[in-house]
Design a protein around this motif. Structure first.
Motif, PDB file in Angstrom:
ATOM      1  N   PHE A  86      28.924-101.035  18.112  1.00  0.00           N
ATOM      2  CA  PHE A  86      28.082-102.435  18.729  1.00  0.00           C
ATOM      3  C   PHE A  86      27.765-103.488  17.138  1.00  0.00           C
ATOM      4  O   PHE A  86      28.242-104.368  17.089  1.00  0.00           O
ATOM      5  CB  PHE A  86      27.197-102.977  20.054  1.00  0.00           C
ATOM      6  CG  PHE A  86      27.720-103.394  21.303  1.00  0.00           C
ATOM      7  CD1 PHE A  86      28.185-104.158  21.741  1.00  0.00           C
ATOM      8  CD2 PHE A  86      27.688-102.359  22.005  1.00  0.00           C
ATOM      9  CE1 PHE A  86      29.120-104.689  22.949  1.00  0.00           C
ATOM     10  CE2 PHE A  86      28.388-102.047  23.235  1.00  0.00           C
ATOM     11  CZ  PHE A  86      28.629-103.476  23.612  1.00  0.00           C
ATOM     12  N   TYR A  89      31.629-104.357  16.074  1.00  0.00           N
ATOM     13  CA  TYR A  89      32.125-105.228  16.942  1.00  0.00           C
ATOM     14  C   TYR A  89      31.618-106.324  15.798  1.00  0.00           C
ATOM     15  O   TYR A  89      31.741-107.463  15.883  1.00  0.00           O
ATOM     16  CB  TYR A  89      32.075-105.147  18.355  1.00  0.00           C
ATOM     17  CG  TYR A  89      31.971-104.303  18.982  1.00  0.00           C
ATOM     18  CD1 TYR A  89      33.210-103.314  18.573  1.00  0.00           C
ATOM     19  CD2 TYR A  89      31.799-103.712  20.108  1.00  0.00           C
ATOM     20  CE1 TYR A  89      33.579-102.268  19.200  1.00  0.00           C
ATOM     21  CE2 TYR A  89      32.229-102.460  20.975  1.00  0.00           C
ATOM     22  CZ  TYR A  89      33.018-101.897  20.297  1.00  0.00           C
ATOM     23  OH  TYR A  89      33.306-100.759  21.043  1.00  0.00           O
ATOM     24  N   HIS A 106      40.252-103.928  23.176  1.00  0.00           N
ATOM     25  CA  HIS A 106      40.132-104.672  24.724  1.00  0.00           C
ATOM     26  C   HIS A 106      41.459-104.177  25.787  1.00  0.00           C
ATOM     27  O   HIS A 106      41.284-104.386  26.097  1.00  0.00           O
ATOM     28  CB  HIS A 106      39.800-105.827  24.100  1.00  0.00           C
ATOM     29  CG  HIS A 106      38.349-106.998  24.107  1.00  0.00           C
ATOM     30  ND1 HIS A 106      38.276-107.129  22.815  1.00  0.00           N
ATOM     31  CD2 HIS A 106      37.570-106.578  25.271  1.00  0.00           C
ATOM     32  CE1 HIS A 106      36.810-107.223  22.911  1.00  0.00           C
ATOM     33  NE2 HIS A 106      36.783-106.657  24.337  1.00  0.00           N
ATOM     34  N   CYS A 127      36.957-106.841  31.527  1.00  0.00           N
ATOM     35  CA  CYS A 127      36.224-106.166  30.102  1.00  0.00           C
ATOM     36  C   CYS A 127      35.792-106.966  29.629  1.00  0.00           C
ATOM     37  O   CYS A 127      34.230-106.242  28.870  1.00  0.00           O
ATOM     38  CB  CYS A 127      37.797-106.500  28.833  1.00  0.00           C
ATOM     39  SG  CYS A 127      39.653-106.268  29.723  1.00  0.00           S
ATOM     40  N   ASP A 131      32.518-104.511  28.039  1.00  0.00           N
ATOM     41  CA  ASP A 131      31.271-105.014  27.425  1.00  0.00           C
ATOM     42  C   ASP A 131      29.806-105.157  27.609  1.00  0.00           C
ATOM     43  O   ASP A 131      28.692-104.659  26.660  1.00  0.00           O
ATOM     44  CB  ASP A 131      32.151-106.024  25.919  1.00  0.00           C
ATOM     45  CG  ASP A 131      33.533-105.738  25.520  1.00  0.00           C
ATOM     46  OD1 ASP A 131      33.337-104.297  25.392  1.00  0.00           O
ATOM     47  OD2 ASP A 131      33.937-106.777  25.114  1.00  0.00           O
TER      48      ASP A 131
END
Length: 160
Positions: A86, A89, A106, A127, A131
């Protein structure tokens, strides 16, 4: 991923990665000229590792209950790695050169959702929900259960 997990993505250096790998800094800079290259490789590896783990764990034909069990087990076992992912990301959100790797993540989620729904909005919701569930798994004191995951998955895929 170990270095990201200990520090944060923005603090990753060639020196720290080389030390973690037990190699001279010159080896890290030779293979990854920029720190962004290191982080892209870490993201790529993360996506590949997750896809491989699911492929090993799930039978060829599976339902949302089995998927949810595997997701819950993975999140429980790999919580620290998920936290580091994360961080990557969020780092990638500010670095356009890293976004293609997130697109692979994704695409993997969309492929999984596509087994259960053809509706593109349901796939996008899946998706986004995954997440969000993964972020919750990192933030919560207790692990997410398979039942909690399945309720969300079935809801967004219109499988109630």
């Amino acid at each position: 991923m170990h270095v990201v997990g200990r520090t944060r993505a923005a603090a990753v250096t060639h020196r720290a990665v080389a030390a973690e790998a037990g190699v001279p800094k010159s080896v890290a800079t030779y293979h990854f000229p920029a720190v962004a290259d290191l982080l892209a490789a870490a993201l790529d590896d993360s996506v590949d590792a997750y896809a491989a783990a699911l492929a090993r764990a799930l039978p060829e034909s599976y339902d949302t209950a089995e998927l949810s069990r595997q997701l819950a087990a993975y999140l429980d076992e790999h919580g620290a790695r998920c936290a580091a992912e994360f961080d990557l990301y969020l780092y990638a959100a500010r670095r356009p050169e890293l976004r293609p790797v997130l697109a692979r993540w994704h695409a993997l989620l969309a492929e999984i959702a596509g087994r259960f729904a053809a509706d593109p909005v349901a796939v996008a919701a899946f998706c986004a929900a995954l997440d969000g569930l993964m972020l919750q798994a990192v933030l919560r004191a207790e692990p997410l259960t398979a039942a909690e995951i399945q309720r969300v998955v079935d809801h967004v895929l219109h499988r109630r």
